[in-house]
Design a protein around this motif. Structure first.
Motif, PDB file in Angstrom:
ATOM      1  N   MET A 175      -4.034   4.649   8.877  1.00 54.33           N
ATOM      2  CA  MET A 175      -4.142   3.192   8.810  1.00 54.33           C
ATOM      3  C   MET A 175      -3.146   2.616   7.813  1.00 54.33           C
ATOM      4  O   MET A 175      -2.490   1.595   8.082  1.00 54.33           O
ATOM      5  CB  MET A 175      -5.572   2.792   8.432  1.00 54.33           C
ATOM      6  CG  MET A 175      -6.611   3.059   9.520  1.00 54.33           C
ATOM      7  SD  MET A 175      -8.290   2.690   8.976  1.00 54.33           S
ATOM      8  CE  MET A 175      -8.161   0.943   8.642  1.00 54.33           C
ATOM      9  N   GLN A 176      -2.994   3.256   6.647  1.00 54.16           N
ATOM     10  CA  GLN A 176      -2.043   2.781   5.648  1.00 54.16           C
ATOM     11  C   GLN A 176      -0.611   2.861   6.175  1.00 54.16           C
ATOM     12  O   GLN A 176       0.198   1.954   5.956  1.00 54.16           O
ATOM     13  CB  GLN A 176      -2.181   3.603   4.370  1.00 54.16           C
ATOM     14  CG  GLN A 176      -3.466   3.338   3.586  1.00 54.16           C
ATOM     15  CD  GLN A 176      -3.583   4.218   2.349  1.00 54.16           C
ATOM     16  OE1 GLN A 176      -2.708   5.042   2.083  1.00 54.16           O
ATOM     17  NE2 GLN A 176      -4.663   4.038   1.590  1.00 54.16           N
ATOM     18  N   ILE A 223       4.153  -2.410   9.795  1.00 54.06           N
ATOM     19  CA  ILE A 223       4.184  -3.744  10.396  1.00 54.06           C
ATOM     20  C   ILE A 223       5.240  -4.613   9.722  1.00 54.06           C
ATOM     21  O   ILE A 223       5.964  -5.363  10.384  1.00 54.06           O
ATOM     22  CB  ILE A 223       2.788  -4.401  10.296  1.00 54.06           C
ATOM     23  CG1 ILE A 223       1.794  -3.665  11.195  1.00 54.06           C
ATOM     24  CG2 ILE A 223       2.859  -5.881  10.686  1.00 54.06           C
ATOM     25  CD1 ILE A 223       0.386  -4.206  11.129  1.00 54.06           C
ATOM     26  N   LEU A 283      -0.144   0.072   8.873  1.00 58.18           N
ATOM     27  CA  LEU A 283      -0.091  -1.242   8.236  1.00 58.18           C
ATOM     28  C   LEU A 283       1.222  -1.438   7.479  1.00 58.18           C
ATOM     29  O   LEU A 283       1.797  -2.529   7.471  1.00 58.18           O
ATOM     30  CB  LEU A 283      -1.276  -1.406   7.283  1.00 58.18           C
ATOM     31  CG  LEU A 283      -2.646  -1.607   7.934  1.00 58.18           C
ATOM     32  CD1 LEU A 283      -3.753  -1.575   6.879  1.00 58.18           C
ATOM     33  CD2 LEU A 283      -2.684  -2.926   8.695  1.00 58.18           C
TER      34      LEU A 283
END
Length: 300
Positions: free
Chosen positions: A274-275, A281, A278
Motif C-alpha cells: 500500500m505504501q 501516485i 500510494l
C-alpha cells in the motif's frame, strides 16, 4: 485516433476485461451456463437470422466496401479514402464485440495450435500509403487475439504448459501477447514456471510483457504470490535498488506492473505494498508524455 482516446482505450479495455472476467471460478461457470441457457431459449423462440446478422456485423475478416461513382474525380477519390480510413478505425473495435459474442463457445484439442482470425483493415480501394495501417493495427490485433483466446470453453482437465509454449511464435508479436492475456483471464497461466515467465520477459517485447503481466495477475489474483510480485517489481524503475543496473522501461510497462501488483495483493491490506502504490501516485515516471504520466498515476 487521438492520443487521448488511444490511451483511454488501452487502459479501459484491459481494466474492464480484468474486472469483468477475472472473478471467482464459480461466477465464471455460472456465467457460461447462463449464456448457454439464454442461447438455447433464443434459438427456440427467435429466428436464427438474428445471430447471423450479429455475426456479419462483427465480421472483420474481409475488406470493407463503399459505393463509388462510375467516373470518380480526384476529389471523389480523396473522399473515398477518408471514408475507408474511418471504416478501418471502426473495424479495430470489432474484436471486442466478437470476444463477447463468442465467449466460451469453442473447444480445442491441446495438440493443435489455436487459430486467431486475421484482422483485415483493407478496403476495396484503400491506399495503404496514405496512413500508417500497421501502426493502427498493433493494439487492435492484440485485442483480436484476446477475443480468440476467450472463445475457449472451460477445460475439463488441466491446461498444459506445453500447449502454451507450442502456440509461441519464433518472433514475439502482439498475437501471442493477446493470447497470453486471454489464457490468464481463464486462469490457465498458473501452469507456467518462473523460468518460462522470465524467458518471456527476456524477449523485451512490450506487448508480450504487458499481456503476460496482466494474464499472470488474472490467474494469481489476491494470492500475494512472492515470485510473481518480484517479477512485477522488475518493471517498476522507482523500486529498483541503487545497485540495480539502470534500465529504460516504457511507461506503459511500468503502469501495467503497478496495476498487476495491486490486483495481486487485492483485499490483503498489505502495508508495504500500500505504501509503495500510494508513493507512486505522485511519482513522475520517466516518460515525457503527459498522458503516459497520468496513466502511470491512475494505475497506481
Amino acid at each position: 485516433m487521438s492520443d487521448e482516446l488511444e490511451l483511454c482505450l488501452h487502459y479501459g479495455i484491459l481494466g474492464g476485461l480484468l474486472q469483468f472476467i477475472c472473478a471467482n471460478a464459480a461466477f465464471k461457470v455460472q456465467f457460461v451456463c447462463h449464456i448457454s441457457i439464454c442461447l438455447s431459449v433464443h434459438f427456440t423462440c427467435f429466428p436464427c437470422t438474428i445471430f447471423g446478422m450479429v455475426r456479419r456485423l462483427l465480421c472483420f475478416a474481409r475488406p470493407v466496401s463503399i459505393q463509388t461513382s462510375v467516373n470518380p474525380s480526384a476529389s471523389d477519390q480523396d473522399v473515398q479514402q477518408a471514408q475507408l480510413w474511418q471504416l478501418a478505425q471502426r473495424t479495430t473495435a470489432l474484436p471486442l464485440g466478437q470476444g463477447a459474442f463468442t465467449l466460451a463457445t469453442t473447444c480445442t484439442l491441446l495438440i493443435e495450435a489455436l487459430t486467431v482470425p486475421k484482422l483485415v483493415l483493407a478496403g476495396a480501394n484503400l491506399d495503404p500509403n496514405i496512413r500508417n495501417i500497421q501502426e493502427l493495427k498493433s493494439w487492435p490485433e492484440f485485442h483480436n487475439a484476446v477475443a480468440a483466446g476467450l472463445r475457449l470453453a472451460p477445460l475439463q482437465g488441466k491446461m498444459s504448459r506445453t500447449w502454451i509454449i507450442y502456440n509461441k511464435h519464433e518472433e514475439p508479436n502482439v498475437v501471442h501477447a493477446g493470447l497470453l492475456l486471454a489464457l490468464g483471464l481463464h486462469g490457465f497461466l498458473r501452469v507456467l514456471t518462473i523460468t518460462d515467465i522470465y524467458q518471456y520477459y527476456a524477449q523485451v517485447h512490450e506487448s508480450t510483457t504487458v499481456g503476460l503481466m496482466l494474464g499472470l495477475v488474472a490467474s494469481y489474483r489476491g494470492t500475494m504470490q512472492p515470485a510473481i510480485s518480484k517479477s512485477f517489481y522488475v518493471h517498476i524503475s522507482a523500486r529498483h535498488p541503487s545497485s540495480f543496473p539502470e534500465l529504460e522501461l516504457p511507461t506503459l510497462l511500468q503502469s501495467a506492473a503497478l496495476m498487476s501488483l495491486g490486483i495481486l495483493f487485492e483485499g490483503s491490506a498489505h502495508p508495504q505494498t500500500m505504501q509503495i502504490l500510494l508513493g507512486e501516485i505522485g511519482h513522475l515516471s520517466g516518460g515525457d508524455n503527459v498522458l503516459e504520466r497520468e496513466g502511470y498515476a491512475a494505475s497506481a
